[in-house]
Design an enzyme around this catalytic site. Structure first.
Site, short mmCIF file in Angstrom:
data_model
loop_
_atom_site.label_atom_id
_atom_site.label_comp_id
_atom_site.label_asym_id
_atom_site.label_seq_id
_atom_site.Cartn_x
_atom_site.Cartn_y
_atom_site.Cartn_z
N HIS A 195 0.83 -1.20 0.00
CA HIS A 195 0.00 0.00 0.00
C HIS A 195 0.87 1.26 0.00
CE1 HIS A 195 -2.79 -3.01 1.66
NE2 HIS A 195 -3.75 -2.26 1.15
N ASP A 268 -4.85 -6.49 -7.27
CA ASP A 268 -5.07 -5.76 -6.03
C ASP A 268 -5.40 -4.33 -6.45
OD1 ASP A 268 -5.22 -5.36 -3.29
OD2 ASP A 268 -3.32 -6.35 -2.87
#
Length: 529
Positions: A195, A268
């Protein structure tokens, strides 16, 4: 996929691209921007987050509204997805049942608990109108410094992850929810959160085969229908500096050809820094399609969704991206939309948060609590001369759910067991440590709730200071169990794996002597990592 081929032939290029994108929106109701994305840009799929869910009635109504919007705008039902792993990564509201997380479930020693968790989760999702769960995690957490997987993994061995992960997968699929195993080819052995950065794993294919790929091979053999690709570099497999998400060598050659996977391949979120910062979301999406991914997550920003559509359109029209690649992806997505977009059996909303689910989740949670070190004596009914201390919860990473405000380990324990309470900061400083020692002077025993103390050393210092002051200390790890390694030999140690209302209730029962801490823990710190 002949039916899908016939459907696809009727679609324009923009309509095809829209079927390949998943997006989200802020708040509990459909926004004007989302309506525009569906009607003008033909976006056909949704991802939900905790901020979309106020309560089960609102969420069920919202999912119905989403299906009507997207079916009307695109002609096809939406895949409505959610990250409902359990434990730290849960998006459902408080009046639903959020099951324990992976490491907690595995600590119970019973793979059937993972099956039960999968079945309960799927039934609640279906009753709400959610047909796609981005779970289970099949990463093997063989690196204790992993900042983003850790307790989201079932363990640090292929055997444990496979044993429990496949049962969770089975429960989800048998109850009629599409489930995506993640994060291929393995996100466990890294110290970077994708992230926030771009992780790299230098292992050779042979090394990955010996560990990381074993759980994914088993899932493929067991009929996994969807699989998430990790935003990570694997330079020994992909010589170009692109992550697995954009690597044809990993997605097509390894996953599809070598491992024989024929299901839905998803990205993702392409707004994670591993993609957005290094490649750009839209270019990352194009690279993912070229690599062989079918479904693209652009989860938050409408402008990036529009840019992604335009970049893919230009690539098709210029010949950079073959139309055959787009068509193959559309066929795959439409196949799973036809299978899961309209459940054959509607479940009543009363299923969500029902007493049977609450009792089953509590039983799993109680069975997961581990006595890692020392001897545990029950706390008297009135709390005796006990001080409960520790920090409030916080969002440990961007994968975690939003923090439930008002959750407090010291308060929950004192309310349930009596005694005194002290809420500290996440990383107590000298002033707070001094206050803790003063509060503990009148107490015979201190129960300290650790929450990732390995990342916040003031918590570990607090336990050490208490022990040095002659206090009898019980340390409860409410996050990474590796906190207890740092305190080995100093205190009685309990591992609960997560800071949730469910886990706090289980810890209270263990401390009261009502439930034995019968869980078991895989000690990753005993191995080199």
């Amino acid at each position: 996929m002949n039916d899908q081929t016939e459907h696809r032939r009727e679609l324009s290029l923009r309509e095809k691209i829209g079927q390949l994108i998943v997006t989200g929106f802020p708040g509990p109701a459909i926004t004007d921007e989302l309506r525009e994305l569906a009607r003008e840009w033909k976006i056909g799929n949704i991802i939900l987050f905790a901020y979309n869910a106020e309560n089960k009635s609102q969420l069920a109504a919202l999912c119905g509204d989403l299906q009507r919007l997207m079916t009307g705008a695109t002609g096809y039902p939406a895949l409505i997805s959610i990250d409902q792993e359990g434990g730290r990564v849960t998006r459902l509201p408080r009046d639903a049942v959020n099951v324990p997380g992976a490491m907690a479930v595995a600590a119970s020693g019973r793979p059937d608990h993972a099956l039960t968790a999968g079945r309960m989760t799927a039934r609640e999702l279906r009753a709400l109108g959610i047909n796609f769960n981005l779970a289970p995690v099949l990463d093997i957490n063989n690196n204790k410094r992993n900042p983003v997987i850790n307790v989201r993994a079932y363990g640090d061995t292929a055997e444990s992850v496979t044993s429990y992960g496949l049962q969770m997968l089975r429960g989800l699929q048998e109850e009629g929810v599409l489930a995506a195993v993640k994060h291929f080819p393995g996100h466990g052995d890294t110290e970077v959160d994708s992230h926030l950065g771009l992780p790299a794993v230098s292992k050779s294919l042979a090394e990955l085969e010996a560990l990381e790929l074993r759980s994914f091979r088993a899932a493929i053999a067991a009929g996994a229908e969807a699989l998430t690709i990790a935003h990570m570099l694997f330079p020994a497999i992909e010589p170009e500096r692109v992550p697995a998400t954009m690597s044809r060598a990993i997605v097509t050659d390894l996953l599809k050809r070598e491992l024989g996977y024929e299901g839905l391949v998803i990205s993702d979120c392409l707004e994670m820094d591993a993609i957005q910062q290094y490649y750009g979301t839209a270019k990352g999406a194009l690279g993912a399609l070229k690599a062989g991914i079918h479904l693209l997550f652009v989860s938050h920003t409408p402008a990036l969704v529009r840019e992604t559509v335009q970049v893919i359109e230009r690539a098709v029209l210029s010949g950079e991206l073959p139309m055959e690649t787009v068509d193959a992806a559309v066929d795959k997505v439409l196949y799973y939309k036809m299978k899961y977009g309209k459940p054959s059996e509607a479940l009543p909303l009363s299923v969500v948060g029902c007493e049977a689910h609450r009792q089953a989740a509590a039983a799993i949670s109680e069975a997961s609590v581990c006595l890692v070190a020392g001897e545990l004596a029950p706390i008297a009914a009135d709390g005796g001369r006990t001080l409960f201390a520790g920090s409030h919860p916080y969002r440990t990473d961007r994968a975690s759910s939003q923090v439930r405000m008002g959750l407090s380990f010291p308060e929950a324990m004192a309310d349930r067991l009596g005694g005194a309470q002290l809420l500290t900061g996440i990383d107590p400083d000298e002033a707070e440590l001094g206050q803790l020692l003063r509060e503990a002077e009148a107490c015979d025993r201190v129960v300290f709730g650790l929450y990732n103390g390995v990342d916040n050393p003031g918590q570990l210092a607090a336990v050490r200071r208490l022990v040095s002051a002659g206090k009898r200390v019980t340390a409860v790890a409410l996050g990474k169990p590796y906190d207890l390694e740092a305190l080995a030999g100093l205190a009685c140690g309990l591992a609960a794996f997560e800071y949730t209302a469910l886990s706090l209730a289980s810890v209270a029962r263990v401390l009261a002597g009502e439930v034995a801490p019968a869980g078991r823990i895989e000690r990753v710190w005993q191995r080199d990592s």
